[in-house]
Motif scaffolding. Sequence first.
Motif, mmCIF file in Angstrom:
data_model
loop_
_atom_site.group_PDB
_atom_site.id
_atom_site.type_symbol
_atom_site.label_atom_id
_atom_site.label_comp_id
_atom_site.label_asym_id
_atom_site.label_seq_id
_atom_site.Cartn_x
_atom_site.Cartn_y
_atom_site.Cartn_z
ATOM 1 N N HIS A 125 0.828 -1.203 0.000
ATOM 2 C CA HIS A 125 0.000 0.000 0.000
ATOM 3 C C HIS A 125 0.865 1.258 0.000
ATOM 4 C CE1 HIS A 125 -2.768 2.997 1.962
ATOM 5 N NE2 HIS A 125 -3.478 2.593 0.933
ATOM 6 N N ILE A 128 2.163 1.823 -3.527
ATOM 7 C CA ILE A 128 1.110 2.338 -4.402
ATOM 8 C C ILE A 128 0.858 3.820 -4.115
ATOM 9 C CG2 ILE A 128 -1.361 2.192 -4.905
ATOM 10 C CD1 ILE A 128 -1.104 -0.840 -4.453
ATOM 11 N N ARG A 129 0.759 4.187 -2.841
ATOM 12 C CA ARG A 129 0.536 5.597 -2.491
ATOM 13 C C ARG A 129 1.677 6.473 -2.954
ATOM 14 N NH1 ARG A 129 -0.109 5.018 3.420
ATOM 15 N NH2 ARG A 129 1.772 6.238 3.221
ATOM 16 N N ARG A 130 2.907 6.001 -2.777
ATOM 17 C CA ARG A 130 4.073 6.791 -3.163
ATOM 18 C C ARG A 130 4.114 7.002 -4.677
ATOM 19 N NH1 ARG A 130 10.265 5.724 -1.306
ATOM 20 N NH2 ARG A 130 11.109 7.485 -2.417
ATOM 21 N N ARG A 131 3.845 5.941 -5.434
ATOM 22 C CA ARG A 131 3.840 6.062 -6.896
ATOM 23 C C ARG A 131 2.727 7.000 -7.354
ATOM 24 N NH1 ARG A 131 2.348 1.019 -9.251
ATOM 25 N NH2 ARG A 131 3.832 0.190 -7.761
ATOM 26 N N ARG A 132 1.555 6.908 -6.724
ATOM 27 C CA ARG A 132 0.430 7.761 -7.101
ATOM 28 C C ARG A 132 0.720 9.231 -6.801
ATOM 29 N NH1 ARG A 132 -4.552 6.088 -4.069
ATOM 30 N NH2 ARG A 132 -4.138 4.153 -5.162
ATOM 31 N N SER A 133 1.331 9.512 -5.651
ATOM 32 C CA SER A 133 1.634 10.902 -5.315
ATOM 33 C C SER A 133 2.747 11.455 -6.204
ATOM 34 C CB SER A 133 2.018 11.035 -3.844
ATOM 35 O OG SER A 133 3.237 10.387 -3.596
ATOM 36 N N ARG A 193 3.241 10.583 -9.354
ATOM 37 C CA ARG A 193 2.596 10.862 -10.635
ATOM 38 C C ARG A 193 1.791 12.153 -10.573
ATOM 39 N NH1 ARG A 193 -1.171 6.430 -12.147
ATOM 40 N NH2 ARG A 193 0.027 5.331 -10.596
ATOM 41 N N ARG A 194 1.092 12.366 -9.466
ATOM 42 C CA ARG A 194 0.290 13.575 -9.309
ATOM 43 C C ARG A 194 1.189 14.807 -9.239
ATOM 44 N NH1 ARG A 194 -2.635 12.890 -4.438
ATOM 45 N NH2 ARG A 194 -3.880 11.393 -5.576
#
Length: 91
Positions: A61, A64-69, A71-72
């Motif tokens: 998790h 996933i959070r780190r990759r999503r942030s 990208r944002r």
Amino acid sequence: MPRRELRHGFRPGKLVAGLAVLATALLYAGDAAGAWQTPWFVVFPVVFGGLFLAGAVTWIHYGIRRRRSARRASRENTAAPPSTSGSQAMR
């Protein structure tokens, strides 16, 4: 539709750890009620296995959070930096 903001973030590792401890409690509750026999040493693999699984879920998790942030953040940084426009550029 606006995104609903939560008061705190979702932590799936804590959910998995809680379910492992709850499963252990249910095993011993069934033993106490006479529904089945549960050996005393069953608590160790269930709880420690649940904690290991909770750690793995937390690690996944976090990735996933780190990759999503990341990208944002890369999408938001497409504009010119503030120091090249506006009143700071005149000085």
